[in-house]
Structure formats: structure tokens, C-alpha cells
Design a protein around this motif. Structure first.
Motif, PDB file in Angstrom:
ATOM      1  N   SER B  87      -4.863  10.648   3.485  1.00 51.91           N
ATOM      2  CA  SER B  87      -3.483  10.166   3.389  1.00 51.91           C
ATOM      3  C   SER B  87      -3.429   8.706   3.812  1.00 51.91           C
ATOM      4  O   SER B  87      -3.835   8.351   4.930  1.00 51.91           O
ATOM      5  N   ALA B  88      -2.955   7.848   2.913  1.00 53.44           N
ATOM      6  CA  ALA B  88      -2.959   6.408   3.163  1.00 53.44           C
ATOM      7  C   ALA B  88      -2.283   5.706   1.991  1.00 53.44           C
ATOM      8  O   ALA B  88      -1.961   6.321   0.976  1.00 53.44           O
ATOM      9  N   MET B  89      -2.084   4.400   2.137  1.00 55.11           N
ATOM     10  CA  MET B  89      -1.729   3.553   0.994  1.00 55.11           C
ATOM     11  C   MET B  89      -3.029   3.076   0.369  1.00 55.11           C
ATOM     12  O   MET B  89      -3.946   2.641   1.084  1.00 55.11           O
ATOM     13  N   TYR B  90      -3.104   3.153  -0.925  1.00 55.14           N
ATOM     14  CA  TYR B  90      -4.282   2.683  -1.647  1.00 55.14           C
ATOM     15  C   TYR B  90      -3.868   1.480  -2.499  1.00 55.14           C
ATOM     16  O   TYR B  90      -2.965   1.570  -3.323  1.00 55.14           O
ATOM     17  N   PHE B  91      -4.541   0.374  -2.270  1.00 50.16           N
ATOM     18  CA  PHE B  91      -4.224  -0.864  -2.979  1.00 50.16           C
ATOM     19  C   PHE B  91      -5.349  -1.231  -3.943  1.00 50.16           C
ATOM     20  O   PHE B  91      -6.525  -1.212  -3.577  1.00 50.16           O
ATOM     21  N   CYS B  92      -4.952  -1.572  -5.125  1.00 54.77           N
ATOM     22  CA  CYS B  92      -5.860  -2.178  -6.087  1.00 54.77           C
ATOM     23  C   CYS B  92      -5.683  -3.691  -5.993  1.00 54.77           C
ATOM     24  O   CYS B  92      -4.569  -4.178  -5.763  1.00 54.77           O
ATOM     25  N   ALA B  93      -6.748  -4.425  -6.138  1.00 54.34           N
ATOM     26  CA  ALA B  93      -6.662  -5.883  -6.129  1.00 54.34           C
ATOM     27  C   ALA B  93      -7.544  -6.421  -7.241  1.00 54.34           C
ATOM     28  O   ALA B  93      -8.488  -5.763  -7.683  1.00 54.34           O
ATOM     29  N   ARG B  94      -7.225  -7.613  -7.674  1.00 56.35           N
ATOM     30  CA  ARG B  94      -8.024  -8.251  -8.711  1.00 56.35           C
ATOM     31  C   ARG B  94      -8.359  -9.669  -8.291  1.00 56.35           C
ATOM     32  O   ARG B  94      -7.673 -10.274  -7.470  1.00 56.35           O
ATOM     33  N   LYS B  95      -9.426 -10.151  -8.849  1.00 55.83           N
ATOM     34  CA  LYS B  95      -9.810 -11.541  -8.649  1.00 55.83           C
ATOM     35  C   LYS B  95      -9.952 -12.137 -10.033  1.00 55.83           C
ATOM     36  O   LYS B  95     -10.693 -11.599 -10.854  1.00 55.83           O
ATOM     37  N   PRO B  96      -9.243 -13.229 -10.287  1.00 56.62           N
ATOM     38  CA  PRO B  96      -9.197 -13.732 -11.657  1.00 56.62           C
ATOM     39  C   PRO B  96     -10.549 -14.154 -12.229  1.00 56.62           C
ATOM     40  O   PRO B  96     -10.768 -14.051 -13.427  1.00 56.62           O
ATOM     41  N   GLY B  97     -11.448 -14.649 -11.375  1.00 56.85           N
ATOM     42  CA  GLY B  97     -12.720 -15.107 -11.930  1.00 56.85           C
ATOM     43  C   GLY B  97     -13.715 -15.438 -10.859  1.00 56.85           C
ATOM     44  O   GLY B  97     -13.435 -15.375  -9.664  1.00 56.85           O
ATOM     45  N   LEU B  98     -14.899 -15.802 -11.278  1.00 62.44           N
ATOM     46  CA  LEU B  98     -15.992 -16.068 -10.348  1.00 62.44           C
ATOM     47  C   LEU B  98     -15.677 -17.235  -9.427  1.00 62.44           C
ATOM     48  O   LEU B  98     -16.028 -17.232  -8.254  1.00 62.44           O
ATOM     49  N   ALA B  99     -15.013 -18.243  -9.965  1.00 68.55           N
ATOM     50  CA  ALA B  99     -14.751 -19.453  -9.181  1.00 68.55           C
ATOM     51  C   ALA B  99     -13.501 -19.333  -8.322  1.00 68.55           C
ATOM     52  O   ALA B  99     -13.159 -20.262  -7.600  1.00 68.55           O
ATOM     53  N   VAL B 100     -12.828 -18.222  -8.380  1.00 73.51           N
ATOM     54  CA  VAL B 100     -11.590 -18.017  -7.625  1.00 73.51           C
ATOM     55  C   VAL B 100     -11.837 -16.933  -6.598  1.00 73.51           C
ATOM     56  O   VAL B 100     -12.306 -15.851  -6.942  1.00 73.51           O
ATOM     57  N   ASP B 101     -11.554 -17.202  -5.336  1.00 75.61           N
ATOM     58  CA  ASP B 101     -11.872 -16.240  -4.289  1.00 75.61           C
ATOM     59  C   ASP B 101     -10.683 -15.447  -3.790  1.00 75.61           C
ATOM     60  O   ASP B 101     -10.867 -14.391  -3.193  1.00 75.61           O
ATOM     61  N   GLU B 102      -9.472 -15.956  -3.987  1.00 78.94           N
ATOM     62  CA  GLU B 102      -8.321 -15.206  -3.499  1.00 78.94           C
ATOM     63  C   GLU B 102      -8.130 -13.949  -4.340  1.00 78.94           C
ATOM     64  O   GLU B 102      -8.400 -13.937  -5.547  1.00 78.94           O
ATOM     65  N   GLN B 103      -7.674 -12.909  -3.686  1.00 82.49           N
ATOM     66  CA  GLN B 103      -7.438 -11.637  -4.357  1.00 82.49           C
ATOM     67  C   GLN B 103      -5.936 -11.370  -4.430  1.00 82.49           C
ATOM     68  O   GLN B 103      -5.190 -11.712  -3.518  1.00 82.49           O
ATOM     69  N   PHE B 104      -5.535 -10.743  -5.517  1.00 81.16           N
ATOM     70  CA  PHE B 104      -4.127 -10.448  -5.757  1.00 81.16           C
ATOM     71  C   PHE B 104      -3.950  -8.934  -5.776  1.00 81.16           C
ATOM     72  O   PHE B 104      -4.581  -8.242  -6.579  1.00 81.16           O
ATOM     73  N   PHE B 105      -3.097  -8.481  -4.874  1.00 82.69           N
ATOM     74  CA  PHE B 105      -2.956  -7.044  -4.638  1.00 82.69           C
ATOM     75  C   PHE B 105      -1.797  -6.442  -5.414  1.00 82.69           C
ATOM     76  O   PHE B 105      -0.765  -7.099  -5.639  1.00 82.69           O
ATOM     77  N   GLY B 106      -1.965  -5.186  -5.785  1.00 85.70           N
ATOM     78  CA  GLY B 106      -0.876  -4.426  -6.361  1.00 85.70           C
ATOM     79  C   GLY B 106       0.030  -3.880  -5.267  1.00 85.70           C
ATOM     80  O   GLY B 106      -0.243  -4.046  -4.074  1.00 85.70           O
ATOM     81  N   PRO B 107       1.105  -3.211  -5.684  1.00 81.04           N
ATOM     82  CA  PRO B 107       2.072  -2.691  -4.712  1.00 81.04           C
ATOM     83  C   PRO B 107       1.594  -1.461  -3.960  1.00 81.04           C
ATOM     84  O   PRO B 107       2.200  -1.074  -2.964  1.00 81.04           O
ATOM     85  N   GLY B 108       0.529  -0.837  -4.448  1.00 75.84           N
ATOM     86  CA  GLY B 108      -0.030   0.298  -3.733  1.00 75.84           C
ATOM     87  C   GLY B 108       0.456   1.643  -4.234  1.00 75.84           C
ATOM     88  O   GLY B 108       1.509   1.759  -4.865  1.00 75.84           O
ATOM     89  N   THR B 109      -0.353   2.654  -3.959  1.00 68.73           N
ATOM     90  CA  THR B 109       0.021   4.052  -4.167  1.00 68.73           C
ATOM     91  C   THR B 109      -0.032   4.734  -2.810  1.00 68.73           C
ATOM     92  O   THR B 109      -1.069   4.683  -2.131  1.00 68.73           O
ATOM     93  N   ARG B 110       1.083   5.354  -2.441  1.00 71.01           N
ATOM     94  CA  ARG B 110       1.082   6.109  -1.178  1.00 71.01           C
ATOM     95  C   ARG B 110       0.603   7.512  -1.475  1.00 71.01           C
ATOM     96  O   ARG B 110       1.250   8.250  -2.226  1.00 71.01           O
ATOM     97  N   LEU B 111      -0.542   7.885  -0.909  1.00 65.16           N
ATOM     98  CA  LEU B 111      -1.090   9.229  -1.093  1.00 65.16           C
ATOM     99  C   LEU B 111      -0.804  10.054   0.146  1.00 65.16           C
ATOM    100  O   LEU B 111      -1.147   9.642   1.259  1.00 65.16           O
ATOM    101  N   THR B 112      -0.181  11.195  -0.065  1.00 63.27           N
ATOM    102  CA  THR B 112       0.103  12.138   1.022  1.00 63.27           C
ATOM    103  C   THR B 112      -0.626  13.436   0.710  1.00 63.27           C
ATOM    104  O   THR B 112      -0.388  14.056  -0.329  1.00 63.27           O
ATOM    105  N   VAL B 113      -1.535  13.822   1.604  1.00 63.76           N
ATOM    106  CA  VAL B 113      -2.296  15.066   1.442  1.00 63.76           C
ATOM    107  C   VAL B 113      -1.749  16.086   2.437  1.00 63.76           C
ATOM    108  O   VAL B 113      -1.715  15.824   3.651  1.00 63.76           O
ATOM    109  N   LEU B 114      -1.299  17.214   1.897  1.00 68.10           N
ATOM    110  CA  LEU B 114      -0.693  18.248   2.757  1.00 68.10           C
ATOM    111  C   LEU B 114      -1.671  19.383   3.044  1.00 68.10           C
ATOM    112  O   LEU B 114      -2.563  19.659   2.225  1.00 68.10           O
TER     113      LEU B 114
END
Lengths: 110, 114
Positions: B87-114
Motif C-alpha cells: 500500500s503506497a503511492m506509486y509514481f511514474c516519471a520520465r526523462k526526456p532524453g540522455l542530455a536531460v537529467d531532471e525527471q518529470f513525475f506523474g500524479p501517482g496511483t494510490r494503491l490500497t491493499v486490504l
């Protein structure tokens, strides 16, 4: 083992003042260091990146310094505003991953 | 730069079930990452994916996890047999290219395991 510490879990400052957040690391030789902003329930938002051969970087009201001898980065927000209230994350980078600190929750009081 | 989008925004599942979390890049990028954040804890790296292959993975990313890009666009994280501690927030991120180091994150998926 590698460790990143952001001292002050929480920092309260008055509107208009400069907020200074600290990131210290051990057992790391990062190629660069990044700062992100995270609001509750949201993903981190990239703010600034500084490389190991750079001392200082600025972007509008934000300033980052990087001292690889001290293994420390300072993050400054000048003329702070209530809208700057958020958690600020320090992250150390390599090409393949980022390692995040636990963050400092900043509250700017009006 | 636009963020990636993630679906679903919230997933509730029973322990032992399989879940698939999806990340949809805005454009055709090569570098993708999955991170997770347990409530109140730090953002933790899971896996990086470059040119349709795993580039690096953390100790957390054990055999119950897998990633793939099944149709060349969506980037998925599969958890085979979920545990309560997943159970956690899961974030996907992307990096536009090899010469770019900053990562851009998505809004996340909240996973709840019962």
C-alpha cells in the motif's frame, strides 16, 4: 551506507522572509543534486538541478548551492509567500535513478 | 513540460491479487521510472526502464514486480501478489532524453491493499 538527511522535518517562516533548507549526504559522489516540491497527495515537481562542478544555481526566487567538500546543498526561497508552503525534497542523481531525502515541510505564515 | 498521466488514480485490491498500474507518456520518451511512497515516508526508487529494457532496479523491486511497455506507448508496473505493505503511492516519471537529467513525475496511483 548511503544516506541523505534533510534537517528540519518542518520549518515555519513569516511571509516575505527567506527560507533556507539544508540537504546533507554521506557515502555518495553524486553527479548532480536536484530539488523537488511535493504537495500533499501529488507527485514531486522538479524545481532546480545543480551539477557537481557548479557552486550555485538560480531560478526566479529560488537559489541552490552545492558544496561537494561539505557534502551539502542549501536551498533558498527568497521573498517567501504562503503559496510556497509545501514539502521540499532533495534528490541525488545518477543516470539511472534518483535517491530522495525525507523532505522538509515548509509553512509560510501570512 | 507536460507530465505523464497515470491510471487509475486509486486502486483498491485484496491481498494476494495482481494489480497493473499504468503510465501514459505525453510523447515518445525513452526513459521511464517507477517510484513509490509509503504514507509519511520518503519517495523510493523502484526501477528505471530505458529503450524497452530494465536499466536498474532497487532491492524493493523483487520477483513480485515487473515492468513492460506492451504496446510501445503505455508503461506498466505489475505487482503479482500484493501484500499489505505494498500500500503506497506509486509514481511514474520520465526523462526526456540522455542530455536531460531532471525527471518529470506523474500524479501517482494510490494503491490500497486490504
Amino acid at each position: 551506507s548511503q544516506k541523505i538527511e534533510q534537517n528540519s522535518e518542518a520549518l515555519n517562516i513569516q511571509e516575505g522572509k527567506t527560507a533556507t533548507l539544508t540537504c546533507n549526504y554521506t557515502n555518495y559522489s553524486p553527479a548532480y543534486l536536484q530539488w523537488y516540491r511535493q504537495d500533499p497527495g501529488r507527485g514531486p515537481v522538479f524545481l532546480l538541478l545543480i551539477r557537481e562542478n557548479e557552486k550555485e544555481k538560480r531560478k526566479e526566487r529560488l537559489k541552490v548551492t552545492f558544496d561537494t567538500t561539505l557534502k551539502q546543498s542549501l536551498f533558498h526561497i527568497t521573498a517567501s509567500q504562503p503559496a510556497d508552503s509545501a514539502t521540499y525534497l532533495c534528490a541525488l542523481g545518477s543516470a539511472r535513478q534518483l535517491t530522495f531525502g525525507s523532505g522538509t515541510q515548509l509553512t509560510v505564515l501570512p | 513540460e507536460p507530465e505523464v498521466t497515470q491510471t487509475p488514480s486509486h486502486q483498491v485490491t485484496q491481498m494476494g491479487q495482481e494489480v497493473i498500474l499504468r503510465c501514459v507518456p505525453i510523447s515518445n520518451h525513452l526513459y521511464f521510472y517507477w517510484y513509490r511512497q509509503i504514507l509519511g515516508q520518503k519517495v523510493e526508487f523502484l526501477v528505471s526502464f530505458y529503450n524497452n529494457e530494465i536499466s536498474e532496479k532497487s532491492e524493493i523491486f523483487d520477483d513480485q514486480f515487473s515492468v513492460e511497455r506492451p504496446d510501445g506507448s503505455n508503461f506498466t508496473l505489475k505487482i503479482r501478489s500484493t501484500k499489505l505493505e505494498d500500500s503506497a503511492m506509486y509514481f511514474c516519471a520520465r526523462k526526456p532524453g540522455l542530455a536531460v537529467d531532471e525527471q518529470f513525475f506523474g500524479p501517482g496511483t494510490r494503491l490500497t491493499v486490504l
